[in-house]
Each structure stands twice: as C-alpha cells, then as structure tokens.
Design an enzyme around this catalytic site. Structure first.
Site, short mmCIF file in Angstrom:
data_model
loop_
_atom_site.label_atom_id
_atom_site.label_comp_id
_atom_site.label_asym_id
_atom_site.label_seq_id
_atom_site.Cartn_x
_atom_site.Cartn_y
_atom_site.Cartn_z
N HIS A 437 0.98 -1.15 -0.07
CA HIS A 437 0.00 0.13 0.04
C HIS A 437 0.80 1.28 -0.01
CE1 HIS A 437 -2.27 3.23 2.17
NE2 HIS A 437 -3.25 2.94 1.27
N GLU A 699 43.42 -1.85 -22.08
CA GLU A 699 43.91 -1.07 -21.06
C GLU A 699 45.28 -1.23 -20.39
OE1 GLU A 699 41.00 -2.35 -17.80
OE2 GLU A 699 41.50 -4.41 -18.54
N ASP A 723 43.09 2.40 -16.31
CA ASP A 723 44.28 1.65 -16.21
C ASP A 723 45.34 1.80 -17.45
OD1 ASP A 723 43.33 0.32 -14.01
OD2 ASP A 723 42.67 -1.59 -15.11
N CYS A 771 35.26 2.85 -22.88
CA CYS A 771 34.12 2.93 -21.61
C CYS A 771 34.96 3.15 -20.28
CB CYS A 771 33.81 1.30 -21.39
SG CYS A 771 35.33 0.03 -21.05
#
Length: 809
Positions: A437, A699, A723, A771
C-alpha cells in the site's frame, strides 16, 4: 425493430439489481464500477484465450442507489457531510463513523435482498452449498485513468451463506464512506452523492491454502514497458496490499516471453514471516494471520512455469485493453493460486494510472551532492530525493500529530493513513514490498518512499533530519539534510553528435530508469557490482560449500543465509549473475550491452564471504592476479566456468543475444586464446553461436602495441582509459595527492596510444569503443575521441546529456 429490442435490453440491464459477470463488459462501468466491469470483460474475452477468472455476480450501482433511496440514507448522508473540512481529521473521523454505522444498521429493501439470495443460490448450484465467496467493492469513479487509490473501499473474504453475504454487501456499501474514501473524493472533486458502489460476489480461490499476489504489465518504478512484475506471498493477498510482508518478486521480459524463451530475468526471495488464512468464527471478518513455516519462508511461492503462465496472462490482458483503448494501457492485476487444485486465477484487473500518464520524453534526473551516514536501506519507490524531519507514528490513531513536509516513518501503512501520506515529503516503512500500500500510494502521489527497511522505526527518531534517496532500486535513508540537484530536459530536442553514445551501467537496479537516456546501448556493464551486491559470497566458497559445511559451521550458516531460496549453491551464483546481466540487457534490448567478466582484484575478492581462504595477499593488487589471468588458472577456473554458464543462460535460455561478453586485463594474445578456449569448453562458443562476439579491454600498453595479435583472437576492443593511463604514465590511479595531480588521460602519451589503437581496429574492420572514465570527466577528451573516429563513447549516466550537448556544438 432490431434497434428497439436492443434499446429495451440496455434499459433493462441498467435497472437490474444483480448482473452476472458473463453478462457485463468494460462498457458497463457506470452500472458495476471499474473492478467488476473489468472482471466481466476478462471472462468474456480473455477466458477463451486461457486466462482463468473466478465466476460470480455483481450487486449493481443501481442496487446501491435503490438501497440509499428506499432507506432514506441519501438525504441523511448529504446532511451529515455538509460543511466538511477534510483537513480537520477528528471531524472527518466522527462524521465518517456515524455514516458507516447507520448504513450497516439499515434494513435492506426486500426486493434487493431477494435478488441477492436468488443469485447466491444459483452460485451454490455451481460450487456447492454455502459456497465461499469474496465480496469486493467496485465504485463507479475508481479504477479509471486519473482516479485510482489503493484500497479505498473494503473487501470481505471467506464469506459463506446467505446471512454473511447480505451483511458483507451492506458493509461494502458502508465502505464508500470510510474516512480515506471521503477525503479522496473531496480532493479529486467528486460529488459524494454522484459516486455509487457495486459489490462483486466472486467465488473464492483457496489461496489461503496456496498463495496470491499482484502483477503489473510494467515496471512500477521506472515505467519500463517491456517487463511483467509479479509479487507473491503465502495465503490470502491482503497481506501484500497491507504491506504486512515483503513479497517474493519476479521479473519477466516480454519480448523473450513472446518467443517462448525462459524469460524470467529476476527472482528475489521476500521476507514472508506471516500469512492470512481462513478462520472459523461469527461475523464477516473470518480471516486470521498466522506465522509461516520455515519451509515457506525459504521457498519461492511460484515455480518458474507458474511465473511464466501468469506473465503470459499479464501480456494478454495488457494487449486486450490497449486494443480496446486504442492506446498503450499497462495493467495492474491481482492473482491467486488455489491450494487445492493448484490452478492460478486472475481475480482483479485495472489500468495502471501512474506510469501510463507519464511523458517519457521528459527526463528529470535527481542527483545527490555529497554523502551522509546511511541509517536504513530498503526497496526504492519513486526515483527521487527528498529531505525532511522524521516523524515516527506506529498507529493510524495518532496521525493527527503529523505535520506537512515531514517524513513519515512507520511499520507499514494501510488506507487509513491516506490523509497524511499526501502531505508527507517522503515515506519510510519497516515492512512491505514494491506493491505494498505504501509503495502504490507514494507512486501515485509522486513522493519518494523506502519500504521493507525492517528497522527504520528503531534506528530513526522523531525529530531527526534525514534525506530519503530513491534514485536506485535500493532506497537509502541518510542522516542530515543533504543537498541534491534536479535537471529536466526533453530528450527529443537533444542534438545528435557524430559518434555513437553509449552508457556505463554499474548496478542492474538502475538499468530500467537509465534506458530512457538518449543512448545507443551499454558500453560497459560490470559483473563486480552484481557479485558484491546480489551474491556477496566468494564463488569458490559456493563451489566448495560441502567442505566448508564440515569444517566451518559459522561460515556455512552465513552462506546459507545469503543463498536463501536456493539449495544448489553453484546454481545460486549462476542465477544471480544471469539475472543481473539480463536486467541490463533487457533494459536496452535490442541494442548492444557489453558485459565485462569479473574484474575484482585479490583484495576485493577477499572481502567477499569466505574469500580469505582463496585469495593470496598481494602488495599491488592493481597489477596482480586479476582479469584474464584468473579465468584459466586452476585455482579460479571453476568459478569462471560459472560466469560463462550465466552468460550462456542469458543469451540462450533468456534470448538476450544483444549481450556481448568482454575480457578485462588481458596481458597477452596467448592469454586471450586460453580464455576463449575455457569459454568454448563451457558452452559459449562462436563456432556454435554465429552471432556471438567477444571483445577485450584495451587497458594495457601491450594491447595497443600488439593490437593486431589481439584482434586475431577478439572481435573488438573497448578502451579502459583509467588503467591505460596509470600503466602508461606510471601513476597509481588510487595514489595519493602528491602524484595524482602530475598528469591525467589528456597526456599526449595516452592520446598517442589511443589514436593508434583506433586506427588499427578501423583498419581491421573491428569494433572500437571506450568505456573508461575519461570522456565523462573531460569533455575535451571526448571531443578528441570523436575527432579520431572512435565508434562509440560510453559515459556515466549523469554525464550523458551534458556530453552530448558539448559534442554537438
């Protein structure tokens, strides 16, 4: 002649005191109210398609008006409500109680009584003597788009025999004048005397011996259209609506469901400590609440087959009403499972009114600025942030002490709390799930709400200044008045930059909401967040649970608590990973979702339950045993096999083939080959699945220098700028301020490497994206990437809009 006959039939129908469900449709809302009209509609049009709906009849709105007129109550009520001020709660309660008392005590007109008795006898011929029924209220102004309020009127369950039925119908009539119903009508501008109520008399489904719950053909928080949300608990369904339990939750992906796939993309075991069942006694309140067994607490209320059956019904119902309304009409449904027959039924259906009216082109984003101490956590409702002073109220009798703008903190809410819920800045409850609710009402009112915290009333005190943050699926209650900002934009008017913009998604719980961002898929979804948040146990500890159970009882108990609902510990890991990945993939389907396999470092794996036994201590975990080097190593290969199985489950069983797996921290091309071989051994093979692509993170400088060799193994690369920068310029990204300020991703050495790898990938016709954090932090870096011709830039969600604007200048 035909027209005259038809008109005569309609007129007769309008005057009838009782109508059977089979004889009414959604067109009959003025006669029988929204709930009952919808039940008739489903019995007529959806039962032939396999949707089960319990039979019964309706005491019409005409019968209610007849009752009011014959007893003289219409004049009495009009007089009793004259000059009412709904803000005066004591006066409202006094008038409401007097009206209800008089309605219940009135003598029912003999013709109405006879009609109800006659039709109940007909029902007994179908279901046996003293057939048990539910008597449900259905007002002529509720369950219409723009007019819906959870639990506004009463429902009476397990009603048996003529005497109980007559009493329950009259009590239903009286419930049109509960305090919350009077207040709600006044706020909506409805004339009290023009609203009527019909009572549905529906054969009870023996869910007291089974289970029941609610179902939405939409994600209730984000408005995401492509899922069916199902909540369920043991026993009668009132426990979920009242927020007495935190229910089990299931999510089903509609597009996969339509193609016959195993489309369940999430399952969460609730806290089902109690259930409502039948009780024997006098009067019309013949139910009681009892504790659930240990087995019931640890077991999902529905099997996967049953979840899929319900979801299919939900889709059919939504499609029917959308066609009928000539517009998309998401639905809010109630279901029940008969514990005797094992059959599922739909017992109510109404339009969803909150998300259906939302303008999805308007993007309003709340962002908290700064952190505070987290005082309580629970399910998130509303995707907003609010601050205010906490007010703890444990009984609805004490709502008079509540002041506008305060944060309501309570055990749970029911419809009696409505007068103060609408003036709260936020709501926090101990109990309940996303369809309780408190959640339903907060959603309609547009205020943030955190439900199911379990401890809010203990850890918070009246007078505490707090911040309620529901921008993620995990709702947070934080100490103090924290600052936040709100931005609103029309995504249709945003310019389109000359590069594909994707988004980084950290947690699956935010994916549906973030799917409305103007992006072309997910450039990075991290498994680590799923493992840390939804699993919490080291995968090798799950694999070797049998050994642990013999040696370390305490650890075994902790693992048992984490894996509630799953007897197979390895399957728990596979399922939880698969669900997390699938939620992100479903949110952006059919666009690409690049999912990076686990990239925890040894110190992070050690922090998981049981991790100490499986992880070496390293001086510099950042360049230690992480990424690809773990996947083929005998000490971790069994755990990586579970990750592969999870990915395979998402792509093949769930049908989410837009998922693209990605390998992190791969030092050499030979390492890449070993990982691909492990993947093939565990069923994820490009030879068998021709649509499968496998990417690698770029990376490490070696990924750039020997890019051609890596591209012989992989189908594309995604640049991890964090990295790559630290390994190029020799700065630990977690280092101290003395070295951190020397340089960053804009360093020419880093740009030279990135420029080189972009050109190599484009020459080979392979995917190249980024990314990493850099384009989110530095707009000029994003501009450099676009100029160099990178295929996609994946950004943090909060920087998507501002980066698009800057790149489009």
């Amino acid at each position: 002649m035909y027209r005259t006959s038809s008109l005569h039939c309609v007129m007769n129908k309008n005057k009838k005191l009782v109508l059977w469900y089979k004889d009414i449709t959604i067109k009959d809302v003025p006669l029988v109210g929204g709930k009952n009209a919808s039940l008739g509609e489903m019995i007529k049009y959806l039962e032939p398609q396999g949707v089960r709906v319990p039979n019964g009849f309706v005491v019409t709105a005409e019968a209610y008006r007849h009752f009011m007129k014959k007893t003289g109550l219409d004049k009495f009520i009009k007089k009793a409500l004259k000059g009412l001020d709904t803000k005066n709660l004591k006066d409202l309660a006094k008038r409401g109680e007097e009206i209800r008392k008089v309605i219940r005590a009135a003598k029912m007109p003999s013709d109405l009584k006879q009609a109800i008795v006659k039709n109940y006898i007909q029902l007994e011929k179908i279901y046996g003597r003293n057939a048990d029924v539910a008597v449900r209220s259905s007002a002529t102004a509720e369950d219409l788009p723009g007019a819906s309020f959870a639990g506004e009127h009463e429902t009476y369950l397990n009603i048996r025999g003529v005497d109980e039925l007559l009493e329950a119908v009259q009590a239903d009539f009286a419930s049109l004048f509960t305090d919350r119903a009077i207040s709600y009508r006044a706020d909506k501008g409805f004339d009290h005397m023009k609203v009527a109520l019909s009572a549905g008399v529906q054969k009870m489904v023996r869910s007291d011996l089974g289970c029941s719950g609610v179902m939405f053909s939409i994600d209730t928080e984000s408005g995401f259209k492509n899922v069916v949300l199902i909540n369920g608990s043991w026993g009668l369904g009132e426990m979920i609506v009242q927020g007495e339990v935190t229910p089990d939750e299931f999510l089903v992906f509609k597009p996969s469901l339509r193609t016959g796939k195993k489309a369940i993309i999430d399952r969460k075991l609730g806290v089902k400590n109690r259930k409502m069942i039948y009780s024997v006694g006098r009067g019309i309140k013949t139910t009681k609440i009892v504790p659930t067994s240990e087995k019931e607490k640890e077991t999902f209320v529905l099997s996967e087959k049953e979840v899929l059956e319900l979801a299919r019904w939900g889709v059919l119902i939504e499609e029917h009403y959308s066609k009928k309304d000539r517009k998309w009409t998401p639905m809010d449904m109630e279901w029940a499972k008969d514990g005797r027959s094992g059959e599922l039924f739909i017992v109510q259906s109404r339009p969803e009114t909150v998300q259906a009216s939302r303008d999805f082109s308007k993007l309003k984003e709340y962002e908290r600025i700064g952190n505070g101490k987290v005082l309580a956590k629970g399910y998130s409702v509303g995707s907003k942030i609010a601050t205010g002073t906490a007010r703890i109220i444990l009984n609805a009798k004490n709502i008079g002490s509540f002041k506008a703008g305060e944060v309501l903190v309570t055990d749970m809410t029911d419809p009696d709390w409505e007068p103060i819920m609408k003036i709260a800045s936020a709501i926090v409850t101990n109990k309940g799930g996303r369809t309780s609710h408190a959640a339903i009402v907060s959603r309609e009112l547009g205020i943030p709400c955190v439900v199911g915290t379990e401890n809010a009333t203990r850890v918070l005190k009246t007078g505490d200044v707090i911040t309620v943050d529901t921008t993620g699926t995990e709702g947070l209650v934080l100490a103090g008045q924290l600052k936040f900002k709100v931005e609103e934009r029309d995504v249709r008017r945003l310019p389109k930059p000359k590069v594909k913009i994707m988004v980084n998604i950290a947690t699956p719980d935010s994916a549906f909401e973030k799917s409305f961002l103007p992006t072309k898929g997910v450039g990075l979804a991290r498994e680590e967040f799923i493992i840390a948040g939804d699993v919490g146990v080291h995968p090798m500890a799950l694999i070797e649970y049998g050994k642990i159970a013999k040696k370390d009882k305490k650890l075994a108990r902790a693992i048992d608590e984490k894996t509630r609902g799953w007897s197979n510990k390895e399957q728990f890991y596979v399922d939880k990973l698969a669900y997390g990945i699938a939620k992100i993939a479903a949110a952006f389907h059919p666009l690409d979702v690049i999912v990076r396999f686990s990239d925890f470092k040894t110190n992070e794996y050690r922090a998981l339950l049981g991790g100490d036994a499986y992880e070496p201590k390293e001086e510099n975990p950042m360049i230690g045993w992480r990424g690809a080097s773990r996947y083929y190593h005998p000490a971790f290969a069994p755990a990586f096999a579970l990750e592969v199985k999870a990915m395979k489950k998402v792509r093949e069983e769930m049908g989410l083939t837009n998922v693209v797996p990605m390998i992190p921290f791969c030092r050499t091309a030979d390492e890449g080959k070993k990982v691909v071989e492990v993947m093939e051994k565990n069923g994820l093979s490009r030879k068998k699945d021709k649509a499968l692509r496998i990417y690698v993170m770029c990376e490490i400088p070696s990924n750039v220098v020997l890019a051609d060799k890596f591209l012989d193994v992989f189908d594309g690369m995604s640049i991890g700028s964090n990295d790559l920068t630290q390994l190029t310029v020799g700065i630990d990204r977690d280092g101290n301020d003395r070295i951190r300020s020397i340089t960053n991703e804009n360093d020419e050495s880093v740009k030279t490497l990135i420029r080189s790898v972009i050109r190599t990938c484009k020459k080979r016709g392979k995917y190249i994206g980024i990314c990493g954090q850099a384009p989110s932090d530095y707009p000029e870096f994003a501009a450099f990437l676009m100029k160099e011709g990178i295929e996609s830039i994946s950004l943090n969600p909060d920087t998507v809009v501002k980066t698009i604007l800057k790149l489009s200048k």
